[in-house]
Scaffold this active site. Sequence first.
Site, PDB file in Angstrom:
ATOM      1  N   ARG B 326      22.556  44.244  67.773  1.00 31.94           N
ATOM      2  CA  ARG B 326      23.665  44.999  67.167  1.00 31.94           C
ATOM      3  C   ARG B 326      23.368  45.371  65.723  1.00 31.94           C
ATOM      4  O   ARG B 326      23.667  46.481  65.285  1.00 31.94           O
ATOM      5  CB  ARG B 326      24.961  44.184  67.273  1.00 31.94           C
ATOM      6  CG  ARG B 326      25.487  44.190  68.685  1.00 31.94           C
ATOM      7  CD  ARG B 326      26.755  43.367  68.875  1.00 31.94           C
ATOM      8  NE  ARG B 326      27.249  43.609  70.240  1.00 31.94           N
ATOM      9  CZ  ARG B 326      28.299  43.014  70.793  1.00 31.94           C
ATOM     10  NH1 ARG B 326      29.008  42.145  70.106  1.00 31.94           N
ATOM     11  NH2 ARG B 326      28.662  43.309  72.014  1.00 31.94           N
ATOM     12  N   TYR B 470      25.741  51.910  72.914  1.00 34.55           N
ATOM     13  CA  TYR B 470      25.049  50.742  73.486  1.00 34.55           C
ATOM     14  C   TYR B 470      25.195  49.472  72.641  1.00 34.55           C
ATOM     15  O   TYR B 470      25.711  49.522  71.547  1.00 34.55           O
ATOM     16  CB  TYR B 470      23.621  51.049  73.904  1.00 34.55           C
ATOM     17  CG  TYR B 470      22.557  51.450  72.912  1.00 34.55           C
ATOM     18  CD1 TYR B 470      22.708  51.355  71.554  1.00 34.55           C
ATOM     19  CD2 TYR B 470      21.338  51.930  73.414  1.00 34.55           C
ATOM     20  CE1 TYR B 470      21.677  51.719  70.710  1.00 34.55           C
ATOM     21  CE2 TYR B 470      20.301  52.295  72.564  1.00 34.55           C
ATOM     22  CZ  TYR B 470      20.481  52.180  71.219  1.00 34.55           C
ATOM     23  OH  TYR B 470      19.467  52.531  70.389  1.00 34.55           O
ATOM     24  N   GLU B 471      24.802  48.365  73.242  1.00 30.51           N
ATOM     25  CA  GLU B 471      25.024  47.027  72.645  1.00 30.51           C
ATOM     26  C   GLU B 471      26.506  46.775  72.385  1.00 30.51           C
ATOM     27  O   GLU B 471      26.874  46.106  71.420  1.00 30.51           O
ATOM     28  CB  GLU B 471      24.231  46.869  71.340  1.00 30.51           C
ATOM     29  CG  GLU B 471      22.762  47.160  71.439  1.00 30.51           C
ATOM     30  CD  GLU B 471      22.030  46.323  72.476  1.00 30.51           C
ATOM     31  OE1 GLU B 471      22.569  45.304  72.902  1.00 30.51           O
ATOM     32  OE2 GLU B 471      20.925  46.725  72.869  1.00 30.51           O
ATOM     33  N   GLY B 472      27.348  47.279  73.262  1.00 26.46           N
ATOM     34  CA  GLY B 472      28.801  47.161  73.081  1.00 26.46           C
ATOM     35  C   GLY B 472      29.313  48.382  72.349  1.00 26.46           C
ATOM     36  O   GLY B 472      28.885  48.653  71.232  1.00 26.46           O
ATOM     37  N   GLN B 477      33.213  46.487  69.377  1.00 30.47           N
ATOM     38  CA  GLN B 477      32.893  45.846  68.099  1.00 30.47           C
ATOM     39  C   GLN B 477      34.173  45.597  67.298  1.00 30.47           C
ATOM     40  O   GLN B 477      34.349  44.529  66.692  1.00 30.47           O
ATOM     41  CB  GLN B 477      31.960  46.737  67.262  1.00 30.47           C
ATOM     42  CG  GLN B 477      30.678  47.175  67.945  1.00 30.47           C
ATOM     43  CD  GLN B 477      29.802  46.026  68.380  1.00 30.47           C
ATOM     44  OE1 GLN B 477      29.706  45.021  67.688  1.00 30.47           O
ATOM     45  NE2 GLN B 477      29.194  46.155  69.542  1.00 30.47           N
TER      46      GLN B 477
END
Lengths: 624, 624
Positions: B326, B470-472, B477
């Site tokens: 992240r 991506y990555e959440g 977040q």
Amino acid sequence: MLLRVLSPPRPGDYIAGVVDAPPTYGETSPMTTYNAPLKDMQFVLNDVLQISKYSNLPGFADAPEDIVEAILEEGAKLAGNVLHPINQSGDKEGCTRHEDGSVTTPKGFKEAYAAYREGGWQGLSFDPEYGGQGLPYILAVAVGEMMSAANMAFGMYPGLARGAADAIHAHGTDEQKQKYLPNMIAGEWGGTMNLTESHCGTDLGLLRTKAIPQGDGSYKITGTKIFISAGEQDLTDNIIHLVLARIEGAPEGVKGISLFIVPKFLINDDGSLGARNGASCGSIEEKMGIHANSTCVMNYDDATGYLLGDEHKGLRAMFTMMNEARLGVGMQGMAISEVAYQNGAAYAKDRLQGRGLTGPVEPEKPADPIIVHPDVRRMLMDHRAFTEGARGWMYWSALHGDLQHKSEDEATRQKSEDYMGLMTPILKSYLTDKGYAHATNAQQVLGGHGYITEWGMDQFVRDARITMLYEGTNGIQALDLVGRKLMKDGGRAWQTYFAEIDEFIKDNQDNEDLKPFLDGLGNVKEQTLEATQWMGANAMKDFNNAGAGSADYLSLFALTCLAYSWAMQAKAAIEKKDSGDDFYKNKLLTGQYFLDRMLPDAGMHLAKLKTGAKSMMALPAEAF
Amino acid sequence: MLLRVLSPPRPGDYIAGVVDAPPTYGETSPMTTYNAPLKDMQFVLNDVLQISKYSNLPGFADAPEDIVEAILEEGAKLAGNVLHPINQSGDKEGCTRHEDGSVTTPKGFKEAYAAYREGGWQGLSFDPEYGGQGLPYILAVAVGEMMSAANMAFGMYPGLARGAADAIHAHGTDEQKQKYLPNMIAGEWGGTMNLTESHCGTDLGLLRTKAIPQGDGSYKITGTKIFISAGEQDLTDNIIHLVLARIEGAPEGVKGISLFIVPKFLINDDGSLGARNGASCGSIEEKMGIHANSTCVMNYDDATGYLLGDEHKGLRAMFTMMNEARLGVGMQGMAISEVAYQNGAAYAKDRLQGRGLTGPVEPEKPADPIIVHPDVRRMLMDHRAFTEGARGWMYWSALHGDLQHKSEDEATRQKSEDYMGLMTPILKSYLTDKGYAHATNAQQVLGGHGYITEWGMDQFVRDARITMLYEGTNGIQALDLVGRKLMKDGGRAWQTYFAEIDEFIKDNQDNEDLKPFLDGLGNVKEQTLEATQWMGANAMKDFNNAGAGSADYLSLFALTCLAYSWAMQAKAAIEKKDSGDDFYKNKLLTGQYFLDRMLPDAGMHLAKLKTGAKSMMALPAEAF
């Protein structure tokens, strides 16, 4: 008058073999859909703007409520069933230029264009003398919204032809009008506008394309134009190019530019197509989006052209076309926002993932649909607050487009012309900035799937991106607003507009339900007034202050326009809130969201604007 | 310790025949360029953060100022001369999957990866026990910025391998570490993270991939994973996949998920490569951007896997990887903003069009360069105010990443861990939202040319777009921030951070030149405190209030972080403002622009947040 659009050929007649089945949402093969928001369109036209009150205007009497409804429904079918199903495939395939310079549009476009042409859509609001149906411009704008939402790249082909026809209608001789307009309005011939050259976009004074008089009233045109949308295609038998060029010996700069009609095929005296003219597509640009529209480099090589309008006054004539085009681009921004919203919302209601923050909402399912999440709602509600507000504002402007030309009252015509001049850059810029931002948001709703081409959401973003650039970048619009439109006639346009808002607030002050909307409108109008006064006081000292604040000023003014649109819509919805139809209740809830979550942008724009040009211009150019 | 990166092979050794000449800006064939902003990087590292003060930490003593400078310079050469020249071509060509499931990366990627590998870049900050160079993490972040800016799709291959190595380092047995890490850290083997399945992204509790114990300590893994970046490639001899799966009979939901090491090729006892494992690329996704990175559908078909960490605690192990990923994604946002800025600025200084608003600036030319226009400046200054501020903030965070693991003082380690937890979602989300917005702005500077693929600006936008997803997703977040990080340990993290800011303001209150920065910082911190208190008071009543305000809260908090970064940078610049180097003067001018034109966003976010969830959640789901 023949309302041809009411009995258009059915999609199946034209697209058999191209789109065999209606679009479906499959698990493995998602396909975007578009359903024209007919109810909201009719609400704006009938309840908010009450267009039936204007039946004294030419064309409006032919469009009572039931006819408008029928036309919009037919337009919705064309958009949803014919144009949208070839939107994703058109993006994927793009246009193909062949060695002989001819261009093939993507599969299905010819058939879809035939459906459009034979439905009579091109002449919807055009002068009946040349075969148009003379219906209100506002109706053409509503139909245009559907076409742009359904398939923006497709809509540009007839859109540009319509713009060229408008310019010929406004500036052509009777002979030119008779020669070109009937076929253009019937959709038999296309049209383009040719301004840009590789070294000159905004600054047209630099253009080099030459026109040499031939002594017979015609000219030989030579030069290369770039970024010519719809410059070559296989949809129409002929293409009428309008080309800016400099007549030999003309003054330098913008005062030496003339506009020419350059047909792809010359036209014989009997109206039949003659020789191929020296106007050809040299290449097609590879670009970020609108792949299904051919963006051409156009080579004019001793091409025969005919002066349109006066010598050296080409820019004025071109601006007839340009102003309408700018409104059309603003509409594209709103339209893309709408179709992106529809597909984002469909996904949010369908996709099961996680649970609501306050507990399971659909406990019988393995997870809740993601629409239970506030942050997903935020993105969708942002869309609605923007798009519904923008629709009211855009249609209100289109009504002034009708009044400007058709009203019998000179004061009304003047006011509407003032409004159109003022609103054009604001609509173009704000609606496209937000259209792009909201297309991006709708893509965000899909998470990772939004990034995958198959799902179609990235196309909306890529297509929307051009709207901030073409027909004058949004920065140029902002400069047009603060540099020309604001101070024109001593500021008459904005003063009249603000007075209209004041009157609206005063007239409705006893309406308790409307109070939050009137308060919001009054506040943002005051902020915009403060910004206008700041501009007036500080631009004199340093015109860079006007330029530095132009983008924020434009956005702030746009928020006033949206707040006015929402106040008018809320008023109409309040009148029907006890009708039992949830549409009106939801309209008011969405309006409240606008007040809560969009209007706070106003204070930010005002604060930024008032810091002026100092820190913006402080760095020397070489430091960048 | 061998500082291999100081003598990397020269680009020409490796890319002969691929990139024959340095990139040039030609009239007909523009090509983007990237020059790492070394001076700004060194300013942050040396003048602002003064990393030489940390020489008591492991690795820092090996990185005195001159060594840091040399490493950054070598990194800049690799980024600018090797990686960036294949950025546009890689986007155009994309990755190719062959019938046997193998994947070819675009032309030049193998050679560029060899240069990267042989330069020793992969192990820059990794544990020397496994062949790393043990240098500070902050230095790896600075180098990572260059790689991401130069060629984001390329940077993802080693980036994911590094993340997988970190997870093995943190959770693997000694045997596993010895088996996998040396080759991964040498860049000989790649790595991936496998979380997502078609029906589960955010909600990993729904995942279906199965792991069946074989009695010998190994498992058979079966299932399909989607969106696997770098899932298959031709750059490395082996790929170490980390795969989330559910062991037969495990509890439902997130508490039954375990993490497995699944090598593409099994590894023999002597360390050589053994049999091909049942892990294969089923297809490559067609997507909006990062075309040069293979986004794979990965099929695991009775693949042999080895448990990493504890049974059913796979999520915790995966989050080791995820948190670093992240931060890396946030850095990508900032990096894309930087490279887009550089190319937008180059165009703005070169493109002649129109005249300055206050008169001609370069009267001897046919027109002025467009950088004379305030609205063009606005876009470029927005970039600088954001990117330079973000760099200071990101590197400051990276320094806490070092302190968290390397400090001998427990209180320091705790504080830094708190900060990293707090900052991770904010950096990921805000830097990618703005990175995308600024890439879009840089494209806008080019006008119509920005839309043409050849100019390369649309690639920055399309590449940047994935970072918000991506990555959440960025919404996730924001929820992580307000739902977990804010209230963790009674709010210790943000309270410590705000106290640090208060102390900074107090310590510097006699610095007259710094006053505007301290005022701006104090104000935005107070606004963020007010928002935090509002959240505390209202989230208890209805947790949807926290969700509804999460995105605005995150942006508001980010503005405090940027204001702190700018105040620290301004302090350092003030100390050198009389040095005769314009860098420091320009730094202060850019900082003033931040105060004028970015900080006013804070009040808007606060106002929106305080309207709560009511209007956001009012509409029934079926109304969408």
